[in-house]
Design an enzyme around this catalytic site. Structure first.
Site, PDB file in Angstrom:
ATOM      1  N   GLY A   1      -6.155  -9.826 -31.213  1.00  0.00           N
ATOM      2  CA  GLY A   1      -6.357  -8.383 -31.262  1.00  0.00           C
ATOM      3  C   GLY A   1      -6.339  -7.699 -29.907  1.00  0.00           C
TER       4      GLY A   1
ATOM      5  N   ARG B   1       2.021 -12.793 -53.453  1.00  0.00           N
ATOM      6  CA  ARG B   1       2.074 -11.848 -52.330  1.00  0.00           C
ATOM      7  C   ARG B   1       1.679 -10.449 -52.790  1.00  0.00           C
ATOM      8  NH1 ARG B   1       4.106 -13.479 -47.518  1.00  0.00           N
ATOM      9  NH2 ARG B   1       5.469 -15.287 -47.595  1.00  0.00           N
TER      10      ARG B   1
ATOM     11  N   LEU C   1       5.032  -8.682 -45.501  1.00  0.00           N
ATOM     12  CA  LEU C   1       4.562  -7.709 -46.484  1.00  0.00           C
ATOM     13  C   LEU C   1       5.624  -7.454 -47.553  1.00  0.00           C
ATOM     14  CD1 LEU C   1       2.982  -5.467 -43.764  1.00  0.00           C
ATOM     15  CD2 LEU C   1       1.702  -6.697 -45.541  1.00  0.00           C
TER      16      LEU C   1
ATOM     17  N   ASN D   1       4.863  -1.308 -36.384  1.00  0.00           N
ATOM     18  CA  ASN D   1       4.724  -2.704 -35.961  1.00  0.00           C
ATOM     19  C   ASN D   1       5.148  -2.816 -34.505  1.00  0.00           C
ATOM     20  OD1 ASN D   1       4.344  -5.551 -36.258  1.00  0.00           O
ATOM     21  ND2 ASN D   1       6.572  -5.793 -36.404  1.00  0.00           N
TER      22      ASN D   1
ATOM     23  N   HIS E   1       6.921  -5.671 -31.972  1.00  0.00           N
ATOM     24  CA  HIS E   1       7.632  -6.949 -32.022  1.00  0.00           C
ATOM     25  C   HIS E   1       7.972  -7.381 -30.598  1.00  0.00           C
ATOM     26  CE1 HIS E   1      10.012 -10.125 -33.754  1.00  0.00           C
ATOM     27  NE2 HIS E   1      10.998  -9.812 -32.934  1.00  0.00           N
TER      28      HIS E   1
ATOM     29  N   LEU F   1      12.954  -7.152 -42.359  1.00  0.00           N
ATOM     30  CA  LEU F   1      12.027  -7.724 -41.371  1.00  0.00           C
ATOM     31  C   LEU F   1      12.445  -7.347 -39.947  1.00  0.00           C
ATOM     32  CD1 LEU F   1       9.540  -9.645 -41.056  1.00  0.00           C
ATOM     33  CD2 LEU F   1      11.201 -11.460 -40.625  1.00  0.00           C
TER      34      LEU F   1
HETATM   35  C1  GRF Z   1       1.856  -9.718 -30.061  1.00  0.00           C
HETATM   36  O1  GRF Z   1       2.602 -10.510 -29.207  1.00  0.00           O
HETATM   37  C2  GRF Z   1       2.772  -8.913 -30.947  1.00  0.00           C
HETATM   38  O2  GRF Z   1       3.997  -8.644 -30.367  1.00  0.00           O
HETATM   39  C3  GRF Z   1       2.964  -9.825 -32.126  1.00  0.00           C
HETATM   40  O3  GRF Z   1       1.728 -10.455 -32.275  1.00  0.00           O
HETATM   41  C4  GRF Z   1       1.048 -10.528 -31.037  1.00  0.00           C
HETATM   42  C5  GRF Z   1      -0.340  -9.992 -31.226  1.00  0.00           C
HETATM   43  O4  GRF Z   1      -1.171 -10.209 -30.129  1.00  0.00           O
HETATM   44  N1  GRF Z   1       3.409  -9.039 -33.258  1.00  0.00           N
HETATM   45  P1  GRF Z   1      -2.649  -9.627 -30.117  1.00  0.00           P
HETATM   46  O5  GRF Z   1      -3.391 -10.210 -31.320  1.00  0.00           O
HETATM   47  O6  GRF Z   1      -2.576  -8.141 -30.176  1.00  0.00           O
HETATM   48  O7  GRF Z   1      -3.261 -10.104 -28.838  1.00  0.00           O
END
Ligand code: GRF
Length: 212
Positions: free
Chosen positions: A12, A64, A92, A106, A108, A143
């Site tokens: 997090g 799911r 999801l 999101n 990525h 995705l």
């Molecule tokens: C990040 O690298 C993000 O790009 C990926 O998951 C990771 C989450 O890291 N989707 P954190 O839990 O916010 O430290």
């Protein structure tokens, strides 16, 4: 005041960056943090900040859709205006994505559209790329395929490893994710026909290019 719900599965650190950045924001606040794992450290971060938390454990559901329906119910109970995926490690369903269409973000760890899916750092190194980075995007049914909002890049230098790239990219994530959230909350970005507009101007395929 826009209500933000953040979905996590782990540490997090992006959640923390968003909590810190929104603490004094008049346009939004984080009202709930949802994890599919009881042990996710991000839940502690939320509690420390006085934010409500919930755990919906995917292993307790036999489909799911049943799991996603439980997620939707909790998120709707918090009356979320914006749903932020921050290291949420579940795929999801289309039903979930459609339910929050236009208000689901999101992050990525790649310069999308490059390297959708997993192992992005390894793949960038193996390809001999000279740069790598991260992208915040609206979530669509494809995705890692939704319209990009903002992207930040870092040079891949000699001696870089998967671990060093993870660290460099995380630092960028902590800058661009709160920014994208604040743009959404202050209604500076809109999504029309899978195209993102910032202050009324259309952004390109890779979103706004953030310069460090
Ligand atoms: C990040 O690298 C993000 O790009 C990926 O998951 C990771 C989450 O890291 N989707 P954190 O839990 O916010 O430290």
């Amino acid at each position: 005041m826009k209500k933000i719900v953040v979905l996590i599965s782990g540490s997090g650190s992006n959640l923390q960056a968003i909590i810190d950045a929104t603490a004094n924001d008049q346009h939004c606040r984080v009202v709930g943090v949802l994890s599919n794992r009881e042990s996710a450290y991000g839940l502690e971060r939320a509690k420390k900040a006085g934010i409500e938390t919930a755990v919906v454990d995917h292993t307790h559901f036999d489909s799911r859709l049943a799991f996603d329906s439980a997620l939707m119910e909790q998120i709707d109970a918090w009356q979320a205006d914006l749903v932020v995926l921050a290291g949420f490690m579940r795929i999801l369903t289309d039903e979930f994505v459609q339910h929050f269409s236009g208000r689901l973000l999101n992050i990525h760890p790649s310069l999308l559209p490059k390297y959708k899916g997993t192992n992005t750092h390894q793949r960038a190194l193996e390809a001999g790329d000279t740069e790598h980075g991260c992208t915040v995007h609206f979530v669509s049914e494809e995705l890692d395929g939704g319209a990009a909002i903002i992207q930040a890049a870092t040079d891949i230098e000699q001696g870089d490893t998967v671990d060093s790239l993870i660290q460099k990219v995380h630092q960028l994530e902590h800058q661009i994710y709160p920014l994208a959230v604040s743009w959404f909350a202050s209604e500076r970005i809109t999504l029309e026909n899978n195209r993102v507009f910032l202050d009324g101007s259309p952004l390109g395929e890779t979103g706004y290019l953030y310069r460090v």
